[in-house]
Design a protein around this motif. Structure first.
Motif, PDB file in Angstrom:
ATOM      1  N   LEU A  60       0.856  -1.178   0.000  1.00 24.26           N
ATOM      2  CA  LEU A  60       0.000   0.000   0.000  1.00 24.26           C
ATOM      3  C   LEU A  60       0.895   1.231   0.000  1.00 24.26           C
ATOM      4  O   LEU A  60       1.781   1.360   0.851  1.00 24.26           O
ATOM      5  CB  LEU A  60      -0.899   0.020   1.235  1.00 24.26           C
ATOM      6  N   GLU A  61       0.653   2.125  -0.949  1.00 20.98           N
ATOM      7  CA  GLU A  61       1.392   3.379  -1.037  1.00 20.98           C
ATOM      8  C   GLU A  61       0.397   4.519  -0.864  1.00 20.98           C
ATOM      9  O   GLU A  61      -0.613   4.581  -1.562  1.00 20.98           O
ATOM     10  CB  GLU A  61       2.075   3.496  -2.399  1.00 20.98           C
ATOM     11  N   VAL A  62       0.675   5.402   0.087  1.00 19.46           N
ATOM     12  CA  VAL A  62      -0.201   6.543   0.349  1.00 19.46           C
ATOM     13  C   VAL A  62       0.646   7.812   0.261  1.00 19.46           C
ATOM     14  O   VAL A  62       1.751   7.870   0.798  1.00 19.46           O
ATOM     15  CB  VAL A  62      -0.861   6.459   1.743  1.00 19.46           C
ATOM     16  N   GLU A  63       0.094   8.815  -0.411  1.00 21.61           N
ATOM     17  CA  GLU A  63       0.776  10.099  -0.531  1.00 21.61           C
ATOM     18  C   GLU A  63      -0.153  11.185  -0.001  1.00 21.61           C
ATOM     19  O   GLU A  63      -1.317  11.249  -0.390  1.00 21.61           O
ATOM     20  CB  GLU A  63       1.131  10.352  -1.996  1.00 21.61           C
ATOM     21  N   ILE A  64       0.385  12.020   0.872  1.00 20.13           N
ATOM     22  CA  ILE A  64      -0.349  13.139   1.451  1.00 20.13           C
ATOM     23  C   ILE A  64       0.401  14.397   1.026  1.00 20.13           C
ATOM     24  O   ILE A  64       1.603  14.530   1.306  1.00 20.13           O
ATOM     25  CB  ILE A  64      -0.422  13.041   2.997  1.00 20.13           C
ATOM     26  N   ARG A  65      -0.295  15.304   0.350  1.00 20.09           N
ATOM     27  CA  ARG A  65       0.391  16.467  -0.224  1.00 20.09           C
ATOM     28  C   ARG A  65      -0.350  17.761   0.130  1.00 20.09           C
ATOM     29  O   ARG A  65      -1.574  17.814   0.087  1.00 20.09           O
ATOM     30  CB  ARG A  65       0.443  16.306  -1.731  1.00 20.09           C
ATOM     31  N   ASP A  66       0.438  18.786   0.455  1.00 27.27           N
ATOM     32  CA  ASP A  66      -0.122  20.123   0.635  1.00 27.27           C
ATOM     33  C   ASP A  66       0.725  21.106  -0.168  1.00 27.27           C
ATOM     34  O   ASP A  66       1.805  20.754  -0.625  1.00 27.27           O
ATOM     35  CB  ASP A  66      -0.186  20.523   2.115  1.00 27.27           C
ATOM     36  N   THR A  67       0.215  22.297  -0.340  1.00 25.88           N
ATOM     37  CA  THR A  67       0.957  23.327  -1.067  1.00 25.88           C
ATOM     38  C   THR A  67       1.313  24.497  -0.152  1.00 25.88           C
ATOM     39  O   THR A  67       1.654  25.576  -0.618  1.00 25.88           O
ATOM     40  CB  THR A  67       0.149  23.842  -2.282  1.00 25.88           C
ATOM     41  N   GLY A  68       1.242  24.254   1.136  1.00 28.49           N
ATOM     42  CA  GLY A  68       1.594  25.289   2.108  1.00 28.49           C
ATOM     43  C   GLY A  68       3.085  25.280   2.388  1.00 28.49           C
ATOM     44  O   GLY A  68       3.826  24.440   1.910  1.00 28.49           O
ATOM     45  N   GLY A  69       3.529  26.234   3.178  1.00 24.03           N
ATOM     46  CA  GLY A  69       4.929  26.309   3.582  1.00 24.03           C
ATOM     47  C   GLY A  69       5.107  25.667   4.945  1.00 24.03           C
ATOM     48  O   GLY A  69       4.372  25.963   5.874  1.00 24.03           O
ATOM     49  N   TRP A  70       6.060  24.758   5.057  1.00 24.77           N
ATOM     50  CA  TRP A  70       6.286  24.047   6.327  1.00 24.77           C
ATOM     51  C   TRP A  70       6.721  25.028   7.404  1.00 24.77           C
ATOM     52  O   TRP A  70       7.585  25.872   7.189  1.00 24.77           O
ATOM     53  CB  TRP A  70       7.360  22.982   6.166  1.00 24.77           C
ATOM     54  N   ARG A  71       6.081  24.912   8.551  1.00 28.47           N
ATOM     55  CA  ARG A  71       6.466  25.696   9.724  1.00 28.47           C
ATOM     56  C   ARG A  71       6.453  24.755  10.917  1.00 28.47           C
ATOM     57  O   ARG A  71       5.486  24.051  11.141  1.00 28.47           O
ATOM     58  CB  ARG A  71       5.476  26.837   9.965  1.00 28.47           C
ATOM     59  N   GLU A  72       7.536  24.771  11.653  1.00 28.75           N
ATOM     60  CA  GLU A  72       7.576  23.967  12.873  1.00 28.75           C
ATOM     61  C   GLU A  72       6.575  24.542  13.865  1.00 28.75           C
ATOM     62  O   GLU A  72       6.418  25.751  13.965  1.00 28.75           O
ATOM     63  CB  GLU A  72       8.974  23.990  13.500  1.00 28.75           C
ATOM     64  N   GLY A  73       5.895  23.664  14.579  1.00 30.76           N
ATOM     65  CA  GLY A  73       4.956  24.106  15.595  1.00 30.76           C
ATOM     66  C   GLY A  73       5.699  24.585  16.823  1.00 30.76           C
ATOM     67  O   GLY A  73       6.893  24.335  16.986  1.00 30.76           O
ATOM     68  N   PRO A  74       4.999  25.273  17.693  1.00 32.72           N
ATOM     69  CA  PRO A  74       5.643  25.726  18.925  1.00 32.72           C
ATOM     70  C   PRO A  74       6.060  24.532  19.770  1.00 32.72           C
ATOM     71  O   PRO A  74       5.386  23.519  19.794  1.00 32.72           O
ATOM     72  CB  PRO A  74       4.557  26.550  19.623  1.00 32.72           C
ATOM     73  N   SER A  75       7.187  24.648  20.401  1.00 34.86           N
ATOM     74  CA  SER A  75       7.669  23.570  21.250  1.00 34.86           C
ATOM     75  C   SER A  75       6.830  23.528  22.522  1.00 34.86           C
ATOM     76  O   SER A  75       6.909  24.413  23.353  1.00 34.86           O
ATOM     77  CB  SER A  75       9.141  23.799  21.596  1.00 34.86           C
ATOM     78  N   VAL A  77       4.221  13.748   1.935  1.00 37.16           N
ATOM     79  CA  VAL A  77       4.547  12.624   2.800  1.00 37.16           C
ATOM     80  C   VAL A  77       4.201  11.366   2.021  1.00 37.16           C
ATOM     81  O   VAL A  77       3.084  11.224   1.518  1.00 37.16           O
ATOM     82  CB  VAL A  77       3.758  12.667   4.127  1.00 37.16           C
ATOM     83  N   ARG A  78       5.165  10.463   1.910  1.00 32.25           N
ATOM     84  CA  ARG A  78       4.951   9.179   1.249  1.00 32.25           C
ATOM     85  C   ARG A  78       5.061   8.082   2.291  1.00 32.25           C
ATOM     86  O   ARG A  78       6.078   7.965   2.968  1.00 32.25           O
ATOM     87  CB  ARG A  78       5.973   8.975   0.140  1.00 32.25           C
ATOM     88  N   LEU A  79       3.996   7.304   2.393  1.00 29.34           N
ATOM     89  CA  LEU A  79       3.929   6.209   3.354  1.00 29.34           C
ATOM     90  C   LEU A  79       3.741   4.894   2.601  1.00 29.34           C
ATOM     91  O   LEU A  79       2.955   4.828   1.662  1.00 29.34           O
ATOM     92  CB  LEU A  79       2.766   6.407   4.307  1.00 29.34           C
ATOM     93  N   VAL A  80       4.460   3.857   3.044  1.00 28.37           N
ATOM     94  CA  VAL A  80       4.332   2.532   2.439  1.00 28.37           C
ATOM     95  C   VAL A  80       4.128   1.512   3.537  1.00 28.37           C
ATOM     96  O   VAL A  80       4.800   1.548   4.579  1.00 28.37           O
ATOM     97  CB  VAL A  80       5.597   2.169   1.616  1.00 28.37           C
ATOM     98  N   LYS A  81       3.201   0.598   3.292  1.00 27.96           N
ATOM     99  CA  LYS A  81       2.928  -0.505   4.227  1.00 27.96           C
ATOM    100  C   LYS A  81       2.845  -1.796   3.432  1.00 27.96           C
ATOM    101  O   LYS A  81       2.095  -1.884   2.463  1.00 27.96           O
ATOM    102  CB  LYS A  81       1.606  -0.246   4.960  1.00 27.96           C
ATOM    103  N   HIS A  82       3.640  -2.786   3.820  1.00 27.43           N
ATOM    104  CA  HIS A  82       3.533  -4.122   3.233  1.00 27.43           C
ATOM    105  C   HIS A  82       2.403  -4.816   3.996  1.00 27.43           C
ATOM    106  O   HIS A  82       2.487  -4.981   5.219  1.00 27.43           O
ATOM    107  CB  HIS A  82       4.855  -4.868   3.353  1.00 27.43           C
ATOM    108  N   LEU A  83       1.371  -5.195   3.297  1.00 26.80           N
ATOM    109  CA  LEU A  83       0.163  -5.671   3.943  1.00 26.80           C
ATOM    110  C   LEU A  83       0.237  -7.138   4.353  1.00 26.80           C
ATOM    111  O   LEU A  83       0.813  -7.965   3.637  1.00 26.80           O
ATOM    112  CB  LEU A  83      -1.030  -5.455   3.004  1.00 26.80           C
ATOM    113  N   SER A  84      -0.350  -7.442   5.484  1.00 24.29           N
ATOM    114  CA  SER A  84      -0.402  -8.801   6.012  1.00 24.29           C
ATOM    115  C   SER A  84      -1.196  -9.698   5.075  1.00 24.29           C
ATOM    116  O   SER A  84      -2.219  -9.281   4.549  1.00 24.29           O
ATOM    117  CB  SER A  84      -1.062  -8.813   7.389  1.00 24.29           C
ATOM    118  N   GLY A  85      -0.703 -10.907   4.870  1.00 24.20           N
ATOM    119  CA  GLY A  85      -1.456 -11.893   4.100  1.00 24.20           C
ATOM    120  C   GLY A  85      -1.593 -11.595   2.630  1.00 24.20           C
ATOM    121  O   GLY A  85      -2.473 -12.133   1.976  1.00 24.20           O
ATOM    122  N   ARG A  86      -0.734 -10.740   2.099  1.00 22.65           N
ATOM    123  CA  ARG A  86      -0.789 -10.408   0.659  1.00 22.65           C
ATOM    124  C   ARG A  86       0.569 -10.593   0.044  1.00 22.65           C
ATOM    125  O   ARG A  86       1.586 -10.404   0.683  1.00 22.65           O
ATOM    126  CB  ARG A  86      -1.238  -8.959   0.460  1.00 22.65           C
TER     127      ARG A  86
END
Length: 122
Positions: free
Chosen positions: A67-82, A112-121
């Motif tokens: 399973l390949e999942v891609e999450i994309r935004d067009t905003g500018g990355w900003r670190e959150g407050p600590s 963000v690109r996420l990959v999961k090798h699925l159980s039983g497949r």
């Protein structure tokens, strides 16, 4: 989806329906939903700071038990407050739950690109 925290639950439910319909085992579905939810929440918070009219794109595909999942935004990355405590662990959670987790930030947005090798497949 709209870059609005209220859209996280409907997005998870849509992904759950797609994964279940594709025959993905429930244990894998739960892990993927947590990781994708973290990525989407980060895109909303860090990419846009809840900017009206912004969006986050989630796409997924199954290939030979992968399973390949891609999450994309067009905003500018900003670190959150600590803030310590339970904050700032989204990337770690994604990396621990998925087989691959890659974050690419540019001035034009974050993917963000996420990959999961699925159980039983194969």
């Amino acid at each position: 989806m709209a870059a609005d925290p209220a859209q996280l639950s409907p997005a998870r439910e849509a992904l759950r329906a797609w994964l279940t319909g594709a025959g993905v085992e429930e244990a894998d579905v739960e892990v993927v939903l947590i990781a994708v939810g973290e990525a989407c929440a980060n895109a909303i918070e860090h990419g846009y700071r809840f900017a009206p009219g912004a969006s986050v794109t989630v796409s997924a595909r199954l290939r030979a038990g992968r399973l390949e999942v891609e999450i994309r935004d067009t905003g500018g990355w900003r670190e959150g407050p600590s803030q310590g405590g339970d904050r700032g662990r989204g990337r770690l959670i994604m990396a621990r739950l998925m087989d691959e987790a890659q974050l690419d930030g540019t001035p034009d947005g974050t993917t963000v690109r996420l990959v999961k090798h699925l159980s039983g497949r194969e």
